[in-house]
Design a protein around this motif. Structure first.
Motif, PDB file in Angstrom:
ATOM      1  N   UNK A 302      32.930   2.644  -9.458  1.00  0.00           N
ATOM      2  CA  UNK A 302      32.557   1.447  -8.710  1.00  0.00           C
ATOM      3  C   UNK A 302      33.722   1.014  -7.832  1.00  0.00           C
ATOM      4  N   UNK A 303      33.440   0.815  -6.561  1.00  0.00           N
ATOM      5  CA  UNK A 303      34.477   0.376  -5.625  1.00  0.00           C
ATOM      6  C   UNK A 303      34.173  -1.032  -5.135  1.00  0.00           C
ATOM      7  N   UNK A 304      35.236  -1.771  -4.905  1.00  0.00           N
ATOM      8  CA  UNK A 304      35.124  -3.107  -4.317  1.00  0.00           C
ATOM      9  C   UNK A 304      35.957  -3.117  -3.047  1.00  0.00           C
ATOM     10  N   UNK A 305      35.560  -3.958  -2.118  1.00  0.00           N
ATOM     11  CA  UNK A 305      36.264  -4.002  -0.842  1.00  0.00           C
ATOM     12  C   UNK A 305      36.167  -5.402  -0.267  1.00  0.00           C
ATOM     13  N   UNK A 306      37.265  -5.861   0.302  1.00  0.00           N
ATOM     14  CA  UNK A 306      37.280  -7.160   0.960  1.00  0.00           C
ATOM     15  C   UNK A 306      36.769  -7.012   2.388  1.00  0.00           C
ATOM     16  N   UNK A 307      36.559  -8.134   3.074  1.00  0.00           N
ATOM     17  CA  UNK A 307      36.099  -8.110   4.452  1.00  0.00           C
ATOM     18  C   UNK A 307      37.292  -7.992   5.390  1.00  0.00           C
ATOM     19  N   UNK A 308      37.200  -7.136   6.413  1.00  0.00           N
ATOM     20  CA  UNK A 308      38.337  -6.971   7.330  1.00  0.00           C
ATOM     21  C   UNK A 308      38.483  -8.167   8.260  1.00  0.00           C
ATOM     22  N   UNK A 309      39.707  -8.408   8.680  1.00  0.00           N
ATOM     23  CA  UNK A 309      40.000  -9.440   9.669  1.00  0.00           C
ATOM     24  C   UNK A 309      40.289  -8.795  11.009  1.00  0.00           C
ATOM     25  N   UNK A 310      40.196  -9.585  12.049  1.00  0.00           N
ATOM     26  CA  UNK A 310      40.344  -9.046  13.404  1.00  0.00           C
ATOM     27  C   UNK A 310      41.752  -8.532  13.666  1.00  0.00           C
ATOM     28  N   UNK A 311      42.765  -9.088  12.989  1.00  0.00           N
ATOM     29  CA  UNK A 311      44.146  -8.702  13.267  1.00  0.00           C
ATOM     30  C   UNK A 311      44.664  -7.627  12.322  1.00  0.00           C
ATOM     31  N   UNK A 312      43.791  -7.019  11.543  1.00  0.00           N
ATOM     32  CA  UNK A 312      44.224  -6.013  10.576  1.00  0.00           C
ATOM     33  C   UNK A 312      44.059  -4.606  11.132  1.00  0.00           C
ATOM     34  N   UNK A 313      45.017  -3.741  10.797  1.00  0.00           N
ATOM     35  CA  UNK A 313      44.950  -2.333  11.163  1.00  0.00           C
ATOM     36  C   UNK A 313      44.136  -1.602  10.100  1.00  0.00           C
ATOM     37  N   UNK A 314      43.114  -0.898  10.529  1.00  0.00           N
ATOM     38  CA  UNK A 314      42.259  -0.189   9.574  1.00  0.00           C
ATOM     39  C   UNK A 314      42.917   1.106   9.114  1.00  0.00           C
ATOM     40  N   UNK A 315      42.809   1.368   7.814  1.00  0.00           N
ATOM     41  CA  UNK A 315      43.251   2.631   7.227  1.00  0.00           C
ATOM     42  C   UNK A 315      41.991   3.371   6.797  1.00  0.00           C
ATOM     43  N   UNK A 316      41.711   4.481   7.479  1.00  0.00           N
ATOM     44  CA  UNK A 316      40.476   5.221   7.249  1.00  0.00           C
ATOM     45  C   UNK A 316      40.773   6.596   6.672  1.00  0.00           C
ATOM     46  N   UNK A 317      39.789   7.135   5.972  1.00  0.00           N
ATOM     47  CA  UNK A 317      39.884   8.502   5.486  1.00  0.00           C
ATOM     48  C   UNK A 317      39.547   9.504   6.582  1.00  0.00           C
ATOM     49  N   UNK A 318      39.840  10.768   6.337  1.00  0.00           N
ATOM     50  CA  UNK A 318      39.696  11.814   7.342  1.00  0.00           C
ATOM     51  C   UNK A 318      38.280  11.885   7.909  1.00  0.00           C
ATOM     52  N   UNK A 319      37.269  11.821   7.063  1.00  0.00           N
ATOM     53  CA  UNK A 319      35.895  12.000   7.527  1.00  0.00           C
ATOM     54  C   UNK A 319      35.399  10.814   8.351  1.00  0.00           C
ATOM     55  N   UNK A 320      36.098   9.686   8.310  1.00  0.00           N
ATOM     56  CA  UNK A 320      35.688   8.517   9.091  1.00  0.00           C
ATOM     57  C   UNK A 320      36.377   8.447  10.447  1.00  0.00           C
ATOM     58  N   UNK A 321      37.376   9.287  10.675  1.00  0.00           N
ATOM     59  CA  UNK A 321      38.205   9.137  11.875  1.00  0.00           C
ATOM     60  C   UNK A 321      37.489   9.585  13.145  1.00  0.00           C
TER      61      UNK A 321
END
Length: 471
Positions: A302-321
């Protein structure tokens, strides 16, 4: 959209639909022969493909910490043309996320991890895991690990406030007079000086006299976990017990929970409530320790995730890039075995058989990743690929096979550059470089006073800890 690597099961399902299907493929019309009707890459046509990558887009780095530093340097370089929130950071392995977060936040850059956290990486998940370990082992080492959990520590400290201080021990060199607030110190001293094993085993009289709080803590933990010591019952029944037990810690907490812990608690409560309705014919009768261990393992999915903010740099996995639309990107860890992932490590399913069965094989993974990298290169203004030398566990990581998707002379030149050329250093300012004083309390050590801190003997383990101690 993004259907370059559909499984055969999904393709068969799509073929069975009576409605019209349209696959959106990010490629020129002239390249349509490289894809099938569903947008999947045709493996054979991508195996000899040459990527349009330039030498300056490869960045050499060392271990994971140095790769994270290289990410920050690329971000600083991009900062002349792009704001921080217009840059995406890609990682090829989940172990890279933590070091990158620490590095970028140290530079004042806020980050958002797209993959989130598993419940086992939160306070709730760690509590269940530590509890399962202690219920199984019932030793002092697992007890010491359990009481160091922040929520357990606060729970026990609240109960120990009413425990009056005992008389000072005669041998002050062993522990000195300790208050109820120092119970964790007493527990550590007990483990260091007497090496107790099982919590049910009687302690020596001197240990009881010198460290009274340690025995008190053991008794409190035993009573706190007594609900799991009953007879075997179904997992559904244990779920109700665990839910009520956790509700005392998190559901009835005096102070508000932090966002991640609250989300983990809610996800755990939903899982326990669902498992509490488990069909009796599918259930098993187990002990409390086995039930908690089973539930803790289930929470790992089970994974949980917060909501992104406009000023945050996204860290994505390889398949999402490949489908990300940021104008600038830096990808960390373009190494084997992360990209492309190896799939032929099964002795009963060699690569040739996997190909015949139309299962995921090395060629198919390579074709998918070559297309993904080509799309990354063509769809944005600036991009850097960081190639490290060692992984998070210090094992060597050769460059990715994608480096060889070029002319032989280009491949040879780039490999030599990565192995022998030091990258151009970019000055990166960290917040801790600007700090004038630390918030870490440095203890006052009574060095030099007669009769204090005299070491007459030391175990091998204690000597190792002595060498590692920063004080």
């Amino acid at each position: 959209i993004g259907t370059s690597d559909l499984s055969d099961a999904v393709v068969a399902m799509l073929r069975a639909l009576s409605s019209d299907l349209m696959a959106m493929v990010a490629a020129p019309q002239a390249e349509s022969a490289r894809f099938n009707d569903f947008g999947c890459v045709e493996t054979a046509s991508w195996l000899d493909h040459k990527l349009p990558v330039h030498d300056h887009q490869w960045v050499a780095a060392g271990d994971v910490a140095d790769q994270a530093t290289a990410v920050a340097e690329c971000m600083a370089d991009f900062g002349q043309s792009f704001p921080a929130d217009s840059v995406t950071v890609g990682v090829t392995d989940e172990s890279h996320v933590g070091p990158v977060e620490v590095e970028l936040r140290g530079c004042g850059v806020h980050t958002y991890r797209h993959l989130g956290w598993t419940v086992t990486q939160t306070a709730v998940g760690r509590l269940l895991s530590l509890t399962a370990t202690h219920l199984t082992r019932r030793d002092w080492q697992s007890l010491a690990a359990l009481v160091r959990h922040a929520d357990v520590y606060h729970h026990l400290s609240h109960q120990l406030r009413t425990f009056a201080d005992g008389p000072a021990p005669q041998d002050r060199s062993a522990s000195g007079r300790q208050s109820s607030a120092d119970w964790l110190i007493q527990l550590d001293q007990l483990l260091a000086n007497h090496f107790p094993i099982g919590v049910a085993d009687p302690l020596p009289a001197r240990a009881i006299r010198d460290y009274p709080m340690a025995g008190r803590v053991s008794d409190l933990v035993a009573r706190w976990l007594a609900v799991f010591s009953g007879p075997d019952q179904s997992i559904a029944a244990w779920c109700r017990v665990v839910l009520a037990w956790l509700n005392e810690v998190y559901g009835a907490a005096e102070s508000p929970l932090d966002e991640r812990t609250e989300m983990a608690w809610e996800a755990t409560a939903r899982l326990l409530e669902r498992f509490a309705e488990l069909n009796g014919r599918l259930d098993l009768r187990v002990s409390g320790a086995v039930a908690i261990e089973t539930l803790s393992a289930r929470l790992a999915d089970i994974r949980i995730s917060t909501k992104p903010s406009a000023d945050e740099v996204e860290i994505l996995g390889w398949l999402d890039l490949a489908l990300d639309d940021a104008p600038a990107m830096v990808v960390m860890g373009l190494n084997h075995p992360f990209v492309p992932g190896a799939t032929t490590n099964d002795p009963f399913l060699p690569g040739s058989l996997r190909t015949r069965l139309r299962m995921a094989d090395n060629d198919r993974r390579y074709a998918r990743d070559v297309y993904a990298m080509h799309l990354m290169l063509q769809a944005r203004e600036s991009i850097r690929f960081i190639v490290g030398k060692t992984a998070a566990d210090r094992s060597p990581t050769p460059p990715s096979r994608l480096l060889a998707a070029a002319a032989p002379e280009d491949t040879a030149r780039r490999v030599r550059q990565l192995l022998t050329t030091e990258r151009e250093q970019v000055v990166v300012h960290h917040q801790w470089d600007l700090a004038t004083e630390t918030t870490l309390r440095i203890p006052d050590l009574p060095i030099g006073e007669p009769g204090v801190a005299e070491i007459t003997s030391m175990s091998v383990t204690a000597f190792r800890d002595y060498l590692q101690c920063p004080y």
